[in-house]
Design a protein around this motif. Structure first.
Motif, PDB file in Angstrom:
ATOM      1  N   GLY A 126       0.839  -1.193   0.103  1.00 13.62           N
ATOM      2  CA  GLY A 126      -0.033   0.188  -0.015  1.00 13.62           C
ATOM      3  C   GLY A 126       0.818   1.195  -0.115  1.00 13.62           C
ATOM      4  O   GLY A 126       0.634   2.100  -0.756  1.00 13.62           O
ATOM      5  N   PHE A 127       1.850   1.324   0.883  1.00 14.73           N
ATOM      6  CA  PHE A 127       2.795   2.367   0.742  1.00 14.73           C
ATOM      7  C   PHE A 127       3.562   2.478  -0.447  1.00 14.73           C
ATOM      8  O   PHE A 127       3.796   3.861  -1.011  1.00 14.73           O
ATOM      9  CB  PHE A 127       3.928   2.334   2.046  1.00 14.73           C
ATOM     10  N   GLU A 128       4.000   1.694  -1.179  1.00 13.59           N
ATOM     11  CA  GLU A 128       4.359   1.463  -2.359  1.00 13.59           C
ATOM     12  C   GLU A 128       3.859   2.062  -3.362  1.00 13.59           C
ATOM     13  O   GLU A 128       4.276   3.154  -4.166  1.00 13.59           O
ATOM     14  CB  GLU A 128       4.839   0.202  -2.798  1.00 13.59           C
ATOM     15  N   PHE A 129       2.309   1.965  -3.536  1.00 15.66           N
ATOM     16  CA  PHE A 129       1.755   2.290  -4.608  1.00 15.66           C
ATOM     17  C   PHE A 129       1.155   3.873  -4.200  1.00 15.66           C
ATOM     18  O   PHE A 129       1.032   4.820  -5.014  1.00 15.66           O
ATOM     19  CB  PHE A 129       0.450   1.702  -5.233  1.00 15.66           C
ATOM     20  N   LEU A 130       1.032   4.109  -3.245  1.00 12.06           N
ATOM     21  CA  LEU A 130       0.824   5.690  -2.500  1.00 12.06           C
ATOM     22  C   LEU A 130       1.748   6.466  -2.823  1.00 12.06           C
ATOM     23  O   LEU A 130       1.460   7.718  -3.225  1.00 12.06           O
ATOM     24  CB  LEU A 130       0.336   5.620  -1.098  1.00 12.06           C
ATOM     25  N   ARG A 131       3.001   6.043  -2.740  1.00 18.08           N
ATOM     26  CA  ARG A 131       4.125   6.918  -2.929  1.00 18.08           C
ATOM     27  C   ARG A 131       4.216   7.557  -4.324  1.00 18.08           C
ATOM     28  O   ARG A 131       4.742   8.502  -4.454  1.00 18.08           O
ATOM     29  CB  ARG A 131       5.568   6.187  -2.650  1.00 18.08           C
ATOM     30  N   ARG A 132       3.581   6.717  -5.216  1.00 17.14           N
ATOM     31  CA  ARG A 132       3.620   7.191  -6.553  1.00 17.14           C
ATOM     32  C   ARG A 132       2.704   8.127  -6.919  1.00 17.14           C
ATOM     33  O   ARG A 132       2.669   8.698  -8.073  1.00 17.14           O
ATOM     34  CB  ARG A 132       3.492   5.971  -7.481  1.00 17.14           C
ATOM     35  N   VAL A 133       1.718   8.459  -6.110  1.00 17.43           N
ATOM     36  CA  VAL A 133       0.624   9.408  -6.518  1.00 17.43           C
ATOM     37  C   VAL A 133       1.113  10.898  -6.419  1.00 17.43           C
ATOM     38  O   VAL A 133       1.463  11.218  -5.367  1.00 17.43           O
ATOM     39  CB  VAL A 133      -0.545   9.117  -5.308  1.00 17.43           C
ATOM     40  N   PRO A 134       0.973  11.562  -7.444  1.00 21.18           N
ATOM     41  CA  PRO A 134       1.464  12.924  -7.370  1.00 21.18           C
ATOM     42  C   PRO A 134       0.658  13.604  -6.643  1.00 21.18           C
ATOM     43  O   PRO A 134      -0.605  13.663  -6.575  1.00 21.18           O
ATOM     44  CB  PRO A 134       1.235  13.312  -8.994  1.00 21.18           C
ATOM     45  N   GLY A 135       1.474  14.591  -5.785  1.00 22.06           N
ATOM     46  CA  GLY A 135       0.736  15.679  -4.868  1.00 22.06           C
ATOM     47  C   GLY A 135      -0.033  14.835  -3.585  1.00 22.06           C
ATOM     48  O   GLY A 135      -0.675  15.632  -2.964  1.00 22.06           O
ATOM     49  N   LEU A 136       0.480  13.806  -3.234  1.00 27.61           N
ATOM     50  CA  LEU A 136      -0.211  13.214  -1.746  1.00 27.61           C
ATOM     51  C   LEU A 136       0.406  13.831  -0.738  1.00 27.61           C
ATOM     52  O   LEU A 136       1.529  14.341  -0.808  1.00 27.61           O
ATOM     53  CB  LEU A 136       0.435  11.716  -1.993  1.00 27.61           C
ATOM     54  N   SER A 137      -0.395  14.275  -0.054  1.00 27.49           N
ATOM     55  CA  SER A 137      -0.377  15.136   1.345  1.00 27.49           C
ATOM     56  C   SER A 137      -1.091  14.469   2.245  1.00 27.49           C
ATOM     57  O   SER A 137      -2.209  13.772   2.109  1.00 27.49           O
ATOM     58  CB  SER A 137      -0.462  16.387   1.111  1.00 27.49           C
ATOM     59  N   LEU A 138      -0.838  14.764   3.609  1.00 28.83           N
ATOM     60  CA  LEU A 138      -1.868  14.420   4.841  1.00 28.83           C
ATOM     61  C   LEU A 138      -3.302  14.957   4.486  1.00 28.83           C
ATOM     62  O   LEU A 138      -4.279  14.605   5.238  1.00 28.83           O
ATOM     63  CB  LEU A 138      -1.368  14.885   5.787  1.00 28.83           C
ATOM     64  N   ARG A 139      -3.540  16.183   3.824  1.00 25.74           N
ATOM     65  CA  ARG A 139      -4.733  16.705   3.472  1.00 25.74           C
ATOM     66  C   ARG A 139      -5.557  16.057   2.260  1.00 25.74           C
ATOM     67  O   ARG A 139      -6.489  16.150   2.099  1.00 25.74           O
ATOM     68  CB  ARG A 139      -4.562  18.106   3.299  1.00 25.74           C
ATOM     69  N   SER A 140      -4.928  14.968   1.561  1.00 28.11           N
ATOM     70  CA  SER A 140      -5.387  14.390   0.692  1.00 28.11           C
ATOM     71  C   SER A 140      -6.784  13.599   1.119  1.00 28.11           C
ATOM     72  O   SER A 140      -6.738  12.700   2.176  1.00 28.11           O
ATOM     73  CB  SER A 140      -4.514  13.052  -0.149  1.00 28.11           C
ATOM     74  N   ARG A 141      -7.789  13.746   0.410  1.00 25.25           N
ATOM     75  CA  ARG A 141      -9.001  12.914   0.618  1.00 25.25           C
ATOM     76  C   ARG A 141      -9.061  11.471   0.169  1.00 25.25           C
ATOM     77  O   ARG A 141      -8.928  11.206  -1.307  1.00 25.25           O
ATOM     78  CB  ARG A 141     -10.045  13.757   0.151  1.00 25.25           C
ATOM     79  N   ILE A 142      -8.942  10.388   0.732  1.00 27.51           N
ATOM     80  CA  ILE A 142      -8.471   8.964   0.308  1.00 27.51           C
ATOM     81  C   ILE A 142      -9.858   8.240   0.694  1.00 27.51           C
ATOM     82  O   ILE A 142     -10.255   8.040   1.575  1.00 27.51           O
ATOM     83  CB  ILE A 142      -7.388   8.327   0.910  1.00 27.51           C
ATOM     84  N   VAL A 143     -10.260   7.485  -0.359  1.00 24.49           N
ATOM     85  CA  VAL A 143     -11.082   6.453  -0.107  1.00 24.49           C
ATOM     86  C   VAL A 143     -10.817   5.010  -0.662  1.00 24.49           C
ATOM     87  O   VAL A 143     -10.358   5.139  -1.721  1.00 24.49           O
ATOM     88  CB  VAL A 143     -12.645   6.624  -0.941  1.00 24.49           C
ATOM     89  N   ASP A 144     -11.015   4.058   0.277  1.00 18.09           N
ATOM     90  CA  ASP A 144     -10.698   2.647  -0.164  1.00 18.09           C
ATOM     91  C   ASP A 144     -11.819   2.010  -0.534  1.00 18.09           C
ATOM     92  O   ASP A 144     -12.487   1.611   0.660  1.00 18.09           O
ATOM     93  CB  ASP A 144      -9.558   2.254   0.922  1.00 18.09           C
ATOM     94  N   ILE A 145     -12.171   1.751  -1.596  1.00 21.09           N
ATOM     95  CA  ILE A 145     -13.433   0.930  -2.066  1.00 21.09           C
ATOM     96  C   ILE A 145     -13.082  -0.649  -1.907  1.00 21.09           C
ATOM     97  O   ILE A 145     -12.328  -1.141  -2.752  1.00 21.09           O
ATOM     98  CB  ILE A 145     -14.088   1.404  -3.507  1.00 21.09           C
TER      99      ILE A 145
END
Length: 330
Positions: free
Chosen positions: A108-127
């Motif tokens: 999970g950390f590997e694929f999230l690291r690749r998300v451009p602009g990821l920050s603690l403010r990012s709105r994330i939903v796991d479906i």
């Protein structure tokens, strides 16, 4: 089973080839008919069972743990928070990732690291989140807008903590928009792939990234093992996509594929060979003691190491049996 069928992904009609696949995770060995589209290549179950609940239950891996139990030690939580922020955001953080012992978190950390602009403010939903082990870790990291959605949640809708909610919902019924829409090995479980991909596009905020991670039938593992391929996982997996069929669904929903990362591992060979020998993944209901038994020798560490090396090779060639797809609005 035979006859003219229409592919539920691309709409192609014709006498597509059929395959009989067994349920082997729980060892019932019940047989299910699948057909493989001659056009887009998607392998799909011919008829979705009316009652899918009997094929999940407490033994299913994504509902078999309570991740909240791991966050009861404040000092340990603080140390994990500091380390996890390095892994997610710091240059070179990927070098620290192997220290995460839980494979689901590491991936999970590997694929999230690749998300451009990821920050603690990012709105994330796991479906299709199950018990949401990754979201619990992200909440401890400091993300404060997290949503887990799964139609099979036992507890129903509830708040885990500030900025972290769990909803008994599917992609189609979710409200709001999100900067990251995640479907980690859940997209293959949905009965309406076209409708779910359209819902992902609606839920994705402008500039956001959707991450869909699925098993792939255009893989070396399928070529070698056919219906003994363990990620076929009949009948829970309704669709075993190809890269072509996944891209087609995305484009029809107004999404573009911006990156594909093949990330298969030794299991595609180790476990498929197990199924070929009629050895279930868990306990074997056909044996008095319930313990699965190989006809020959069980896999050794050398076998697993050899399969891991082969997995790296087929990933580099784009033939691994699973991949992470990154999608954005076209």
């Amino acid at each position: 089973m035979s006859g003219i069928l229409t592919c539920r992904v691309c709409g192609a009609t014709g006498p597509h080839p059929h395959f009989s696949a067994r349920e082997m995770m729980f060892g019932t060995r019940e047989s299910f008919d699948y057909f493989k589209c001659e056009d887009c290549g998607c392998l799909q179950i011919t008829e979705i069972p009316a009652d899918m609940s009997r094929y999940y239950g407490q033994g299913y891996y994504s509902f078999s743990m309570d991740p909240a139990l791991a966050y009861r030690q404040p000092l340990k939580n603080l140390l994990n928070r500091l380390r996890d922020r390095v892994m997610l955001f710091a240059p070179g953080g990927q070098l620290v990732l192997p220290t995460l012992q839980t494979a689901q978190l590491r991936i999970g950390f590997e694929f999230l690291r690749r998300v451009p602009g990821l920050s603690l403010r990012s709105r994330i939903v796991d479906i299709g989140c199950g018990t949401a082990i990754l979201l619990h870790r992200l909440h401890n990291v400091g993300f404060h807008d997290l949503t887990g959605a799964d139609p099979f949640l036992a507890k129903g809708d509830h708040e885990v903590g500030p900025g972290f909610r769990m909803l008994r919902q599917s992609a189609e019924t979710l409200d709001g928009q999100y900067d990251v829409v995640l479907m980690n090995h859940s997209f293959e479980h949905v009965p309406d792939a076209t409708g779910t991909m359209a819902a992902v596009a609606r839920k994705l905020a402008p500039g956001g990234t959707a991450i869909i991670r699925v098993p792939l039938v255009d893989s070396e593992a399928w070529a070698r093992f056919g219906t003994d391929w363990f990620q076929l996982d009949a009948p829970r997996h309704f669709y075993l996509h190809t890269q072509k069929s996944l891209r087609l669904l995305a484009e029809r929903a107004g999404l573009k594929l911006v990156r594909t990362v093949h990330d298969s591992n030794h299991e595609q060979f180790t476990y498929s060979d197990r199924y070929r020998q009629d050895v279930p993944l868990g306990r074997d209901p056909q044996r008095p003691d319930g313990k699965p038994k190989y006809d020959g020798p069980s896999p050794t560490q050398e076998d697993i190491a050899r399969h891991a090396a082969l997995a790296e090779q087929v990933n580099a060639e784009g033939r691994g049996d699973q991949a992470t797809f990154y999608l954005q609005h076209a």
